[in-house]
Design a protein around this motif. Structure first.
Motif, PDB file in Angstrom:
ATOM      1  N   ALA A  40     -19.061 -38.887   1.723  1.00 23.34           N
ATOM      2  CA  ALA A  40     -19.488 -37.723   1.493  1.00 23.34           C
ATOM      3  C   ALA A  40     -19.672 -37.928   0.072  1.00 23.34           C
ATOM      4  N   THR A  41     -22.077 -38.348  -0.028  1.00 22.41           N
ATOM      5  CA  THR A  41     -22.312 -38.451  -1.377  1.00 22.41           C
ATOM      6  C   THR A  41     -21.929 -36.957  -2.354  1.00 22.41           C
ATOM      7  N   GLY A  42     -22.652 -36.688  -3.464  1.00 20.09           N
ATOM      8  CA  GLY A  42     -23.071 -35.829  -4.043  1.00 20.09           C
ATOM      9  C   GLY A  42     -21.734 -35.125  -5.028  1.00 20.09           C
ATOM     10  N   PRO A  43     -21.548 -33.802  -5.719  1.00 23.41           N
ATOM     11  CA  PRO A  43     -20.687 -33.409  -6.822  1.00 23.41           C
ATOM     12  C   PRO A  43     -19.881 -32.338  -5.730  1.00 23.41           C
ATOM     13  N   ASP A  56     -15.236 -35.299   4.544  1.00 20.45           N
ATOM     14  CA  ASP A  56     -15.104 -33.631   3.521  1.00 20.45           C
ATOM     15  C   ASP A  56     -13.537 -33.151   2.759  1.00 20.45           C
ATOM     16  N   ALA A  57     -12.157 -33.994   3.847  1.00 19.96           N
ATOM     17  CA  ALA A  57     -11.325 -34.351   2.700  1.00 19.96           C
ATOM     18  C   ALA A  57     -11.310 -35.025   1.737  1.00 19.96           C
ATOM     19  N   ASP A  58     -10.069 -34.513   0.504  1.00 18.25           N
ATOM     20  CA  ASP A  58      -9.949 -34.860  -0.698  1.00 18.25           C
ATOM     21  C   ASP A  58      -8.300 -35.568  -0.332  1.00 18.25           C
ATOM     22  N   VAL A 107      -7.591 -45.817   9.465  1.00 20.03           N
ATOM     23  CA  VAL A 107      -9.077 -46.316   9.208  1.00 20.03           C
ATOM     24  C   VAL A 107     -10.138 -45.970   8.767  1.00 20.03           C
ATOM     25  N   GLU A 108     -10.305 -45.458   9.928  1.00 19.40           N
ATOM     26  CA  GLU A 108     -11.478 -44.243  10.011  1.00 19.40           C
ATOM     27  C   GLU A 108     -10.985 -43.096   8.279  1.00 19.40           C
ATOM     28  N   ALA A 109     -10.677 -42.442   8.451  1.00 23.02           N
ATOM     29  CA  ALA A 109      -9.600 -42.325   7.343  1.00 23.02           C
ATOM     30  C   ALA A 109      -9.901 -42.736   6.055  1.00 23.02           C
ATOM     31  N   LEU A 110      -9.822 -44.049   5.503  1.00 24.17           N
ATOM     32  CA  LEU A 110     -10.059 -45.074   4.378  1.00 24.17           C
ATOM     33  C   LEU A 110     -11.494 -44.633   4.467  1.00 24.17           C
ATOM     34  N   ALA A 111     -12.408 -45.216   5.366  1.00 21.18           N
ATOM     35  CA  ALA A 111     -13.569 -45.191   5.531  1.00 21.18           C
ATOM     36  C   ALA A 111     -14.409 -43.687   4.914  1.00 21.18           C
ATOM     37  N   ALA A 112     -13.899 -42.766   5.612  1.00 17.73           N
ATOM     38  CA  ALA A 112     -14.727 -41.420   4.947  1.00 17.73           C
ATOM     39  C   ALA A 112     -14.379 -40.680   3.656  1.00 17.73           C
ATOM     40  N   ALA A 113     -13.104 -40.463   4.072  1.00 19.11           N
ATOM     41  CA  ALA A 113     -12.076 -39.958   2.964  1.00 19.11           C
ATOM     42  C   ALA A 113     -13.052 -39.871   1.426  1.00 19.11           C
ATOM     43  N   ARG A 114     -13.521 -38.565   0.825  1.00 17.95           N
ATOM     44  CA  ARG A 114     -13.462 -38.249  -0.500  1.00 17.95           C
ATOM     45  C   ARG A 114     -12.606 -38.594  -1.419  1.00 17.95           C
ATOM     46  N   GLY A 115     -11.147 -38.622  -1.295  1.00 19.15           N
ATOM     47  CA  GLY A 115      -9.968 -38.689  -1.465  1.00 19.15           C
ATOM     48  C   GLY A 115      -9.007 -39.558  -0.970  1.00 19.15           C
TER      49      GLY A 115
END
Length: 370
Positions: A175-178, A261-263, A280-288
């Motif tokens: 995710a991008t943005g604050p 969108d997950a922290d 792996v999918e979570a490692l790539a995507a998660a902001r947290g």
């Protein structure tokens, strides 16, 4: 070649389809050989039919014997240079194809499983003994993790090269943005709601965390479907938890947004994992941060991130770890960068490079002998 169907998005199916698509993109003439399958969008050869069984904690299909005439017809129509077999395999389907393949065909395998129970270990060992002669046809065998490699050695007595599952990490951009300052910390579980995936243990830890309290507010999403759904919903109601959602099945096209969108992503599988595509999918995507069950298959996936592995059955520690990450936004942001680098190790082109090298070597050896 896969003894199962290609209709479900399980790990072995994802391996076959993802790798096949990449090899096709590179100009190879890829054919898929499977048992009973409904899809019609692939160059697919259906051999035999299958019946549903439960194996290693998963629901899957096992093939009934394929006729030798059917196998001979397949190999006459499609003279494969390389036959890539998903292992363990059925002697009455993939085994018959391996035996009937031309001497100059290079046979390569990928070993996918790590046992969830003693009877899986015993059954696979017996299969390895039964297939001892046929296994000599295999020029190269991959294993999806170090745990799977050790199990392959114990049961099939074959040397393996550890190479994880190919994952298209570009489908899971971060995710991008604050993040709004007043937004609750979002904890996400995504997977089948079955015992070995750990949703019970996660909910127990969340109950304990809620009782202990955190500085920051949080929400929990347990996404997926399965036989534990009603039990989990009853636990949420009984404990009076608020901010907990069980949305059910999440379509493939919606997974990336949920993870991004997950922290905190919690994937506390208790065992029986040979790899962790979802990790792996979570490692790539998660902001947290991504937390995973400390089981042998996930240790390959989480190499370098071992401090984020946990024992799902240790509820008190699990709750403390969750609470710590809920209250540490700076730590979550810092670890996310390392996680994306870890996920990149399994990006499809990197895995396909290794597979292509193995194909070339195996094919050269097979042709040199014949």
């Amino acid at each position: 070649m896969i003894d199962d169907d290609l209709d479900r998005p399980d790990g072995v199916q994802q391996y076959v389809l993802t790798l096949g698509a990449e090899l096709t993109r590179r100009g190879h003439d890829v054919h898929y050989v499977a048992s009973t399958t409904r899809r019609t969008d692939l160059p697919l050869h259906v051999v035999g039919r299958n019946v549903g069984v439960t194996f290693n904690g998963n629901r899957l299909n096992t093939p009934l014997p394929a006729s030798r005439a059917q196998v001979r017809d397949l190999l006459a129509r499609v003279p494969f240079d390389v036959l890539h077999v998903q292992m363990p395999y059925s002697p009455v389907l993939a085994g018959r194809v391996v035996s009937a393949a031309a001497p100059g065909t290079a046979v390569v395998g990928t070993f996918h499983i790590y046992p969830h129970s003693w009877w899986v270990s015993a059954g696979t060992r017996a299969l390895g003994l039964l297939e001892r002669r046929r296994l000599r046809r295999f020029r190269h065998v991959f294993a999806t993790s170090q745990a799977a490699a050790q199990f392959a050695q114990r049961t099939f007595r074959v040397p393996t090269h550890v190479l994880g599952n190919p994952v298209d990490v570009t489908r899971f951009p971060p995710a991008t943005g604050p993040v709004p300052a007043d937004r609750p910390v979002r904890i996400v579980f995504l997977g089948r709601l079955v015992p070995r995936k750990g949703p019970r243990e996660l909910l127990d830890a969340v109950v304990a965390m809620a009782r202990a309290g955190t500085r920051n507010p949080w929400t929990l999403t347990i996404a997926g479907r399965g036989p534990l759904h009603d039990e989990l919903a009853a636990t949420v109601a009984r404990e009076g938890l608020t901010g907990v959602d069980l949305p059910g099945f999440v379509a493939e096209e919606d997974k990336a947004a949920l993870l991004a969108d997950a922290d905190v992503v919690a994937l506390p599988s208790t065992g029986g994992e040979s790899f962790g595509i979802s990790v792996v999918e979570a490692l790539a995507a998660a902001r947290g941060v991504v937390l995973a069950g400390d089981n042998p298959g996930y240790r390959t996936t989480m190499a370098g991130l071992e401090r984020q592995l946990l024992d799902p059955a240790d509820t008190a520690t699990f709750a403390r770890v969750l609470g710590r990450w809920v209250d540490d936004p700076q730590g979550r942001a810092a670890i996310a960068r390392r996680q994306r680098a870890a996920a990149a190790r399994f990006d499809t082109p990197r895995i396909a490079d290794e597979v292509e090298r193995a194909y070339r070597s195996a094919l050269a050896a097979a042709r040199a002998e014949h």
